[in-house]
Design a protein around this motif. Sequence first.
Motif, PDB file in Angstrom:
ATOM      1  N   UNK A   1     -41.192  -1.629 -18.023  1.00 37.84           N
ATOM      2  CA  UNK A   1     -41.282  -0.190 -18.313  1.00 37.84           C
ATOM      3  C   UNK A   1     -40.102   0.303 -19.153  1.00 37.84           C
ATOM      4  N   UNK A   2     -39.338  -0.635 -19.686  1.00 40.55           N
ATOM      5  CA  UNK A   2     -38.150  -0.313 -20.487  1.00 40.55           C
ATOM      6  C   UNK A   2     -37.249   0.675 -19.750  1.00 40.55           C
ATOM      7  N   UNK A   3     -37.085   0.420 -18.460  1.00 41.02           N
ATOM      8  CA  UNK A   3     -36.277   1.307 -17.622  1.00 41.02           C
ATOM      9  C   UNK A   3     -35.146   0.516 -16.980  1.00 41.02           C
ATOM     10  N   UNK A   4     -34.185   1.253 -16.440  1.00 41.43           N
ATOM     11  CA  UNK A   4     -33.058   0.644 -15.737  1.00 41.43           C
ATOM     12  C   UNK A   4     -33.226   0.937 -14.244  1.00 41.43           C
ATOM     13  N   UNK A   5     -33.077  -0.094 -13.392  1.00 44.98           N
ATOM     14  CA  UNK A   5     -33.209   0.168 -11.952  1.00 44.98           C
ATOM     15  C   UNK A   5     -32.032   0.963 -11.388  1.00 44.98           C
ATOM     16  N   UNK A   6     -32.342   1.864 -10.488  1.00 45.37           N
ATOM     17  CA  UNK A   6     -31.327   2.509  -9.641  1.00 45.37           C
ATOM     18  C   UNK A   6     -31.730   2.152  -8.217  1.00 45.37           C
ATOM     19  N   UNK A   7     -30.851   1.430  -7.512  1.00 43.39           N
ATOM     20  CA  UNK A   7     -31.235   0.889  -6.206  1.00 43.39           C
ATOM     21  C   UNK A   7     -30.650   1.725  -5.077  1.00 43.39           C
ATOM     22  N   UNK A   8     -31.478   2.025  -4.091  1.00 44.72           N
ATOM     23  CA  UNK A   8     -30.979   2.647  -2.870  1.00 44.72           C
ATOM     24  C   UNK A   8     -31.346   1.730  -1.714  1.00 44.72           C
ATOM     25  N   UNK A   9     -30.317   1.123  -1.121  1.00 41.21           N
ATOM     26  CA  UNK A   9     -30.525   0.256   0.035  1.00 41.21           C
ATOM     27  C   UNK A   9     -30.579   1.143   1.278  1.00 41.21           C
ATOM     28  N   UNK A  10     -31.667   1.028   2.045  1.00 44.85           N
ATOM     29  CA  UNK A  10     -31.845   1.913   3.200  1.00 44.85           C
ATOM     30  C   UNK A  10     -31.085   1.440   4.436  1.00 44.85           C
ATOM     31  N   UNK A  11     -30.283   0.370   4.288  1.00 44.15           N
ATOM     32  CA  UNK A  11     -29.394  -0.009   5.389  1.00 44.15           C
ATOM     33  C   UNK A  11     -29.957  -1.094   6.292  1.00 44.15           C
ATOM     34  N   UNK A  12     -29.114  -1.521   7.263  1.00 41.40           N
ATOM     35  CA  UNK A  12     -29.341  -2.720   8.065  1.00 41.40           C
ATOM     36  C   UNK A  12     -29.369  -3.949   7.159  1.00 41.40           C
ATOM     37  N   UNK A  13     -28.226  -4.138   6.486  1.00 41.03           N
ATOM     38  CA  UNK A  13     -28.024  -5.338   5.679  1.00 41.03           C
ATOM     39  C   UNK A  13     -27.807  -6.539   6.591  1.00 41.03           C
ATOM     40  N   UNK A  14     -27.156  -6.284   7.729  1.00 39.91           N
ATOM     41  CA  UNK A  14     -26.659  -7.388   8.571  1.00 39.91           C
ATOM     42  C   UNK A  14     -27.482  -7.586   9.835  1.00 39.91           C
ATOM     43  N   UNK A  15     -27.116  -8.641  10.581  1.00 38.11           N
ATOM     44  CA  UNK A  15     -27.628  -9.002  11.910  1.00 38.11           C
ATOM     45  C   UNK A  15     -29.001  -9.688  11.852  1.00 38.11           C
ATOM     46  N   UNK A  16     -29.238 -10.510  12.849  1.00 39.02           N
ATOM     47  CA  UNK A  16     -30.477 -11.285  13.052  1.00 39.02           C
ATOM     48  C   UNK A  16     -30.565 -12.480  12.102  1.00 39.02           C
ATOM     49  N   UNK A  17     -30.565 -12.249  10.785  1.00 42.96           N
ATOM     50  CA  UNK A  17     -30.615 -13.349   9.813  1.00 42.96           C
ATOM     51  C   UNK A  17     -29.246 -14.008   9.695  1.00 42.96           C
ATOM     52  N   UNK A  18     -29.189 -15.137   8.986  1.00 41.09           N
ATOM     53  CA  UNK A  18     -27.962 -15.936   8.959  1.00 41.09           C
ATOM     54  C   UNK A  18     -27.170 -15.827   7.657  1.00 41.09           C
ATOM     55  N   UNK A  19     -27.707 -15.136   6.644  1.00 43.76           N
ATOM     56  CA  UNK A  19     -27.048 -15.116   5.337  1.00 43.76           C
ATOM     57  C   UNK A  19     -26.369 -13.769   5.086  1.00 43.76           C
ATOM     58  N   UNK A  20     -25.635 -13.306   6.077  1.00 37.49           N
ATOM     59  CA  UNK A  20     -25.067 -11.958   5.997  1.00 37.49           C
ATOM     60  C   UNK A  20     -24.028 -11.813   4.889  1.00 37.49           C
ATOM     61  N   UNK A  21     -23.159 -12.839   4.740  1.00 35.97           N
ATOM     62  CA  UNK A  21     -22.122 -12.760   3.705  1.00 35.97           C
ATOM     63  C   UNK A  21     -22.778 -12.668   2.321  1.00 35.97           C
ATOM     64  N   UNK A  22     -23.802 -13.503   2.100  1.00 38.20           N
ATOM     65  CA  UNK A  22     -24.489 -13.511   0.804  1.00 38.20           C
ATOM     66  C   UNK A  22     -25.200 -12.177   0.555  1.00 38.20           C
ATOM     67  N   UNK A  23     -25.757 -11.573   1.587  1.00 36.25           N
ATOM     68  CA  UNK A  23     -26.434 -10.272   1.409  1.00 36.25           C
ATOM     69  C   UNK A  23     -25.415  -9.220   0.959  1.00 36.25           C
ATOM     70  N   UNK A  24     -24.256  -9.162   1.635  1.00 35.96           N
ATOM     71  CA  UNK A  24     -23.280  -8.141   1.244  1.00 35.96           C
ATOM     72  C   UNK A  24     -22.717  -8.401  -0.153  1.00 35.96           C
ATOM     73  N   UNK A  25     -22.513  -9.689  -0.500  1.00 42.39           N
ATOM     74  CA  UNK A  25     -22.080 -10.012  -1.869  1.00 42.39           C
ATOM     75  C   UNK A  25     -23.100  -9.495  -2.884  1.00 42.39           C
ATOM     76  N   UNK A  26     -24.372  -9.748  -2.623  1.00 43.03           N
ATOM     77  CA  UNK A  26     -25.431  -9.350  -3.557  1.00 43.03           C
ATOM     78  C   UNK A  26     -25.510  -7.830  -3.673  1.00 43.03           C
ATOM     79  N   UNK A  27     -25.396  -7.137  -2.551  1.00 43.80           N
ATOM     80  CA  UNK A  27     -25.473  -5.668  -2.595  1.00 43.80           C
ATOM     81  C   UNK A  27     -24.266  -5.104  -3.360  1.00 43.80           C
ATOM     82  N   UNK A  28     -23.080  -5.677  -3.147  1.00 45.33           N
ATOM     83  CA  UNK A  28     -21.894  -5.249  -3.918  1.00 45.33           C
ATOM     84  C   UNK A  28     -22.164  -5.409  -5.413  1.00 45.33           C
ATOM     85  N   UNK A  29     -22.713  -6.568  -5.809  1.00 45.14           N
ATOM     86  CA  UNK A  29     -23.034  -6.821  -7.220  1.00 45.14           C
ATOM     87  C   UNK A  29     -23.993  -5.780  -7.764  1.00 45.14           C
ATOM     88  N   UNK A  30     -25.026  -5.474  -6.986  1.00 43.87           N
ATOM     89  CA  UNK A  30     -26.053  -4.514  -7.436  1.00 43.87           C
ATOM     90  C   UNK A  30     -25.443  -3.128  -7.655  1.00 43.87           C
TER      91      UNK A  30
END
Length: 240
Positions: free
Chosen positions: A34-63
């Motif tokens: 759509x020739x557009x730029x994404x604007x991301x809103x993470x609705x939260x609960x990045x952490x817990x239950x799953x095992x890749x928590x560090x990688x999730x926070x790294x990725x969200x920081x990058x985004x």
Amino acid sequence: MTEDRIVYAIGDIHGMAGLLRNLLERIEAHAIQRQAVPQLVFLGDLVDRGHENVAVLDTVCDCLDRYEGSRLILGNHDEYFLKFLDGTLDAESRGNWHTYGGLETLRSYGVDPDDDEKTAAARVRERYPHHYRLLLEAVPCVDLDRFFLVHAGVRPGVPLNAQAPQDLRWIREPFLSSEASFGKTVVHGHTITKSGRPEVFPNRVAIDTGAYASGHLTAAVLPSPTAEAAADRDIAFLST
Ligand SMILES: [Mn+2]
């Protein structure tokens, strides 16, 4: 020339970094088409239950660095982790956190639950200062033209600009069964939908599709007020 922006709201990730990377690829392809730029809103609960928590926070920081105007809304699980890092976790919250997936987060960060908490928290803050800053800078809600984005929901009968942060992060009932108009469409996660797919109601849109158990991580594509194509004027969903 200004490029159009499309807002994508992303549901509860709970330590599933692979699903997040997969969803981000879909979001990028959707925006490029759509020739557009994404604007991301993470609705939260990045952490817990799953095992890749560090990688999730790294990725969200990058985004948040990469896509202007992107935000993290603090979820109730993220709040537990932030309190751990701050050294303000009380005994009851600690018990709840550990029971509901917090041990996976601690292990992701190389912390043993028997370690001295203050020392362990200082070590994590020092090694991952960007993660600590991400959580400190997270917001309770994002207020858009037609949409009000939160982690859990809102308290019916209370104006959107007077909602308590505790409700925004934790509420289930009476929000989920309310048929009242909230003034804007509330877009939220926190409570896994019954169908396991995104659910659209007259007053709210629910996008926690239980990624941790189902493998489905969902983003809502929020129509821009200036969308020209008819197909872009309705809310749409991208899912893993
Ligand atoms: Mn939650």
